[in-house]
Design a protein around this motif. Structure first.
Motif, PDB file in Angstrom:
ATOM      1  N   GLY A   7     -11.768 -30.925 -55.926  1.00  0.00           N
ATOM      2  CA  GLY A   7     -12.041 -30.597 -57.324  1.00  0.00           C
ATOM      3  C   GLY A   7     -11.982 -29.102 -57.564  1.00  0.00           C
ATOM      4  O   GLY A   7     -11.383 -28.636 -58.543  1.00  0.00           O
ATOM      5  N   ARG A   8     -12.593 -28.343 -56.677  1.00  0.00           N
ATOM      6  CA  ARG A   8     -12.580 -26.878 -56.837  1.00  0.00           C
ATOM      7  C   ARG A   8     -11.171 -26.312 -56.679  1.00  0.00           C
ATOM      8  O   ARG A   8     -10.776 -25.399 -57.398  1.00  0.00           O
ATOM      9  CB  ARG A   8     -13.539 -26.236 -55.835  1.00  0.00           C
ATOM     10  N   GLU A   9     -10.413 -26.891 -55.743  1.00  0.00           N
ATOM     11  CA  GLU A   9      -9.031 -26.424 -55.548  1.00  0.00           C
ATOM     12  C   GLU A   9      -8.197 -26.630 -56.808  1.00  0.00           C
ATOM     13  O   GLU A   9      -7.485 -25.722 -57.253  1.00  0.00           O
ATOM     14  CB  GLU A   9      -8.381 -27.180 -54.388  1.00  0.00           C
ATOM     15  N   LEU A  10      -8.280 -27.822 -57.380  1.00  0.00           N
ATOM     16  CA  LEU A  10      -7.467 -28.120 -58.560  1.00  0.00           C
ATOM     17  C   LEU A  10      -7.929 -27.348 -59.783  1.00  0.00           C
ATOM     18  O   LEU A  10      -7.116 -26.772 -60.516  1.00  0.00           O
ATOM     19  CB  LEU A  10      -7.492 -29.628 -58.847  1.00  0.00           C
ATOM     20  N   GLU A  11      -9.218 -27.312 -60.005  1.00  0.00           N
ATOM     21  CA  GLU A  11      -9.724 -26.671 -61.220  1.00  0.00           C
ATOM     22  C   GLU A  11      -9.597 -25.148 -61.181  1.00  0.00           C
ATOM     23  O   GLU A  11      -9.668 -24.490 -62.215  1.00  0.00           O
ATOM     24  CB  GLU A  11     -11.178 -27.077 -61.468  1.00  0.00           C
ATOM     25  N   THR A  12      -9.390 -24.578 -59.986  1.00  0.00           N
ATOM     26  CA  THR A  12      -9.164 -23.126 -59.889  1.00  0.00           C
ATOM     27  C   THR A  12      -7.682 -22.800 -59.748  1.00  0.00           C
ATOM     28  O   THR A  12      -7.318 -21.719 -59.293  1.00  0.00           O
ATOM     29  CB  THR A  12      -9.942 -22.524 -58.699  1.00  0.00           C
ATOM     30  N   GLU A  13      -6.824 -23.771 -60.112  1.00  0.00           N
ATOM     31  CA  GLU A  13      -5.382 -23.568 -60.196  1.00  0.00           C
ATOM     32  C   GLU A  13      -4.685 -23.405 -58.847  1.00  0.00           C
ATOM     33  O   GLU A  13      -3.543 -22.951 -58.801  1.00  0.00           O
ATOM     34  CB  GLU A  13      -5.061 -22.325 -61.066  1.00  0.00           C
ATOM     35  N   LEU A  14      -5.345 -23.764 -57.738  1.00  0.00           N
ATOM     36  CA  LEU A  14      -4.712 -23.609 -56.437  1.00  0.00           C
ATOM     37  C   LEU A  14      -3.449 -24.448 -56.325  1.00  0.00           C
ATOM     38  O   LEU A  14      -2.494 -24.061 -55.642  1.00  0.00           O
ATOM     39  CB  LEU A  14      -5.699 -23.998 -55.322  1.00  0.00           C
ATOM     40  N   HIS A  15      -3.431 -25.601 -57.007  1.00  0.00           N
ATOM     41  CA  HIS A  15      -2.276 -26.505 -56.915  1.00  0.00           C
ATOM     42  C   HIS A  15      -1.343 -26.416 -58.125  1.00  0.00           C
ATOM     43  O   HIS A  15      -0.449 -27.251 -58.273  1.00  0.00           O
ATOM     44  CB  HIS A  15      -2.766 -27.936 -56.715  1.00  0.00           C
ATOM     45  N   GLY A  16      -1.572 -25.440 -58.980  1.00  0.00           N
ATOM     46  CA  GLY A  16      -0.667 -25.238 -60.096  1.00  0.00           C
ATOM     47  C   GLY A  16      -0.930 -26.167 -61.275  1.00  0.00           C
ATOM     48  O   GLY A  16      -1.974 -26.814 -61.354  1.00  0.00           O
ATOM     49  N   PRO A  17       0.049 -26.263 -62.182  1.00  0.00           N
ATOM     50  CA  PRO A  17      -0.150 -27.005 -63.444  1.00  0.00           C
ATOM     51  C   PRO A  17       0.022 -28.514 -63.299  1.00  0.00           C
ATOM     52  O   PRO A  17       0.857 -29.128 -63.964  1.00  0.00           O
ATOM     53  CB  PRO A  17       0.937 -26.413 -64.346  1.00  0.00           C
ATOM     54  N   TYR A  18      -0.768 -29.108 -62.435  1.00  0.00           N
ATOM     55  CA  TYR A  18      -0.672 -30.546 -62.199  1.00  0.00           C
ATOM     56  C   TYR A  18      -1.981 -31.239 -62.579  1.00  0.00           C
ATOM     57  O   TYR A  18      -3.044 -30.619 -62.611  1.00  0.00           O
ATOM     58  CB  TYR A  18      -0.360 -30.843 -60.725  1.00  0.00           C
ATOM     59  N   TRP A  19      -1.867 -32.551 -62.834  1.00  0.00           N
ATOM     60  CA  TRP A  19      -3.022 -33.387 -63.131  1.00  0.00           C
ATOM     61  C   TRP A  19      -3.321 -34.292 -61.943  1.00  0.00           C
ATOM     62  O   TRP A  19      -2.459 -34.535 -61.102  1.00  0.00           O
ATOM     63  CB  TRP A  19      -2.750 -34.324 -64.316  1.00  0.00           C
ATOM     64  N   VAL A  20      -4.517 -34.861 -61.938  1.00  0.00           N
ATOM     65  CA  VAL A  20      -4.788 -36.116 -61.227  1.00  0.00           C
ATOM     66  C   VAL A  20      -5.278 -37.088 -62.296  1.00  0.00           C
ATOM     67  O   VAL A  20      -5.885 -36.687 -63.292  1.00  0.00           O
ATOM     68  CB  VAL A  20      -5.843 -35.967 -60.110  1.00  0.00           C
ATOM     69  N   ILE A  21      -4.967 -38.357 -62.105  1.00  0.00           N
ATOM     70  CA  ILE A  21      -5.361 -39.395 -63.059  1.00  0.00           C
ATOM     71  C   ILE A  21      -6.798 -39.818 -62.768  1.00  0.00           C
ATOM     72  O   ILE A  21      -7.119 -40.227 -61.647  1.00  0.00           O
ATOM     73  CB  ILE A  21      -4.426 -40.616 -62.950  1.00  0.00           C
ATOM     74  N   GLY A  22      -7.674 -39.705 -63.762  1.00  0.00           N
ATOM     75  CA  GLY A  22      -9.077 -40.086 -63.586  1.00  0.00           C
ATOM     76  C   GLY A  22      -9.514 -41.115 -64.610  1.00  0.00           C
ATOM     77  O   GLY A  22      -8.941 -41.212 -65.699  1.00  0.00           O
ATOM     78  N   GLY A  23     -10.526 -41.879 -64.275  1.00  0.00           N
ATOM     79  CA  GLY A  23     -11.035 -42.913 -65.171  1.00  0.00           C
ATOM     80  C   GLY A  23     -12.067 -42.398 -66.152  1.00  0.00           C
ATOM     81  O   GLY A  23     -12.294 -41.193 -66.291  1.00  0.00           O
TER      82      GLY A  23
END
Length: 370
Positions: A214-230
């Motif tokens: 979560g911290r990796e994605l929300e701090t832009e480490l993986h770039g402009p991508y999503w994960v699908i959440g419920g």
């Protein structure tokens, strides 16, 4: 996605380097024919050989009484427990073990196999890997720039009702006691990430906020991508949730596409629980001691990915596949992220404003391929 041929070569290379790969030596698994192996472990002989070879390398760093059992025997006891949720009396007798001795072996092997997650569970990190995962997901549902499906995975446990506060902490919104882990999978049902092991009453958004991924994605480490959440997650720049109250056809089409890819997680967890029936009931748990449960969950996730790489089918479905956990949203709605809301709306208008042939077929050809 989980691991590639170089991993197999690395395992074999390390075995040869250390003089461990003696293919003329009989294994405990050689006492059984292929059909018996699958019934006992829900895995095939080549897959079992790879798992045992991989575990043997890691076992060197573990303090194990080498006068008791071979690595093959220890792995066999653990895999039999994973497959059925109980240890086979006949198998234990084969090694001169009692039911009270098997839990220590299972704990040791679970710790070793869960430690193999760094090799066999991998989130797409390179540009090409991300593009490949996103391409496959878009092909299924039409939603671009998605790296995986995010969901809370609940596993039933037993908790003492006499310890009221602890017992209540394990009760989830479906009113059974469980522990919950955060899992991300790809469109093929490979596990890309598994972390945390919390009491069943924990909010999934709370797990996401404190998780490494979560911290990796929300701090832009993986770039402009999503994960699908419920529905249990808050819409953010990197967690794409369904529209809670769709107001028009394009929002309905988006929700249908979202539901189609999200259903991959239901299929994936269903496949895992059929292959590893220990996940259907993890036994007793205490709130301050969840590491043992976490090791079993992570070990089964590692083995799930290995089984998929060896194209080992799970046991057949008996009845309906367990539905995906519906989510536990906060009782007080989270503050609306306007930037994320606009990004989702722009995506909906760009992709789902007009019905395409692929979108029109959403939901008609879902394959349970996990």
């Amino acid at each position: 996605m989980a691991f590639s041929l170089p991993v197999w070569l690395a395992v074999q290379g390390e075995l040869l380097e250390n003089g461990e790969a003696d293919y003329g030596t009989l294994s405990c698994f050689d006492d059984f024919d292929d059909e018996a192996l699958f019934q006992m472990f829900h895995l095939t002989r080549p897959c079992l050989t790879f798992i045992t070879d991989s575990a043997r390398i890691r076992m060197k760093a573990v303090d194990v009484d080498k006068s008791t059992l071979s690595v093959d025997a220890m792995v066999m006891v653990a895999l039999n427990y994973y497959a059925h949720g109980v240890s086979s009396t006949a198998l234990l007798q084969k090694f001169g073990l009692s039911q009270t001795e098997s839990p220590a072996i299972i704990r040791t092997v679970s710790g070793v196999i869960s430690g193999m997650a760094d090799q066999f569970i991998s989130f797409p990190f390179t540009r090409d890997a991300k593009a490949n995962v996103a391409f496959k997901i878009k092909k299924i549902c039409g939603i671009p720039r998605v790296l995986g499906v995010l969901a809370p995975a609940h596993f039933k446990i037993r908790a003492s009702p006499y310890e009221k506060n602890s017992f209540r902490s394990f009760v989830n919104t479906l009113s059974y006691t469980s522990v919950v882990s955060q899992i991300i999978c790809d469109s093929d049902g490979n596990i890309l990430s598994v972390e945390k092991c919390c009491v069943g009453s924990t909010f999934e958004q709370e797990i996401w906020d404190s998780s490494f991924k979560g911290r990796e994605l929300e701090t832009e480490l993986h770039g402009p991508y999503w994960v699908i959440g419920g529905k249990g997650y808050s819409l953010s720049k990197h967690v794409l949730t369904p529209v809670s109250e769709p107001a028009n056809d394009m929002e309905k089409r988006f929700n249908e596409a979202h539901a189609k890819i999200y259903d991959i997680m239901r299929i994936t967890l269903g496949s895992m629980k059929r292959r590893f029936r220990c996940l259907m009931q993890l036994g007793f748990a205490q709130e301050n001691s969840l590491n043992k449960k976490s090791d079993i969950i992570k070990a089964c996730s590692v083995l799930h990915n290995i089984a998929k790489k060896f194209s080992v089918p799970p046991p057949p479905v008996a009845g309906k596949i367990e539905p995906l956990y519906p989510g536990k949203p906060y009782s007080v709605p989270a503050e609306i992220n306007l930037e994320a809301l606009n990004a989702r709306q722009n995506l909906i208008e760009e992709i789902f404003s007009v019905v395409s042939c692929s979108q029109d077929s959403i939901g008609n050809n879902a394959e349970e391929k996990a």
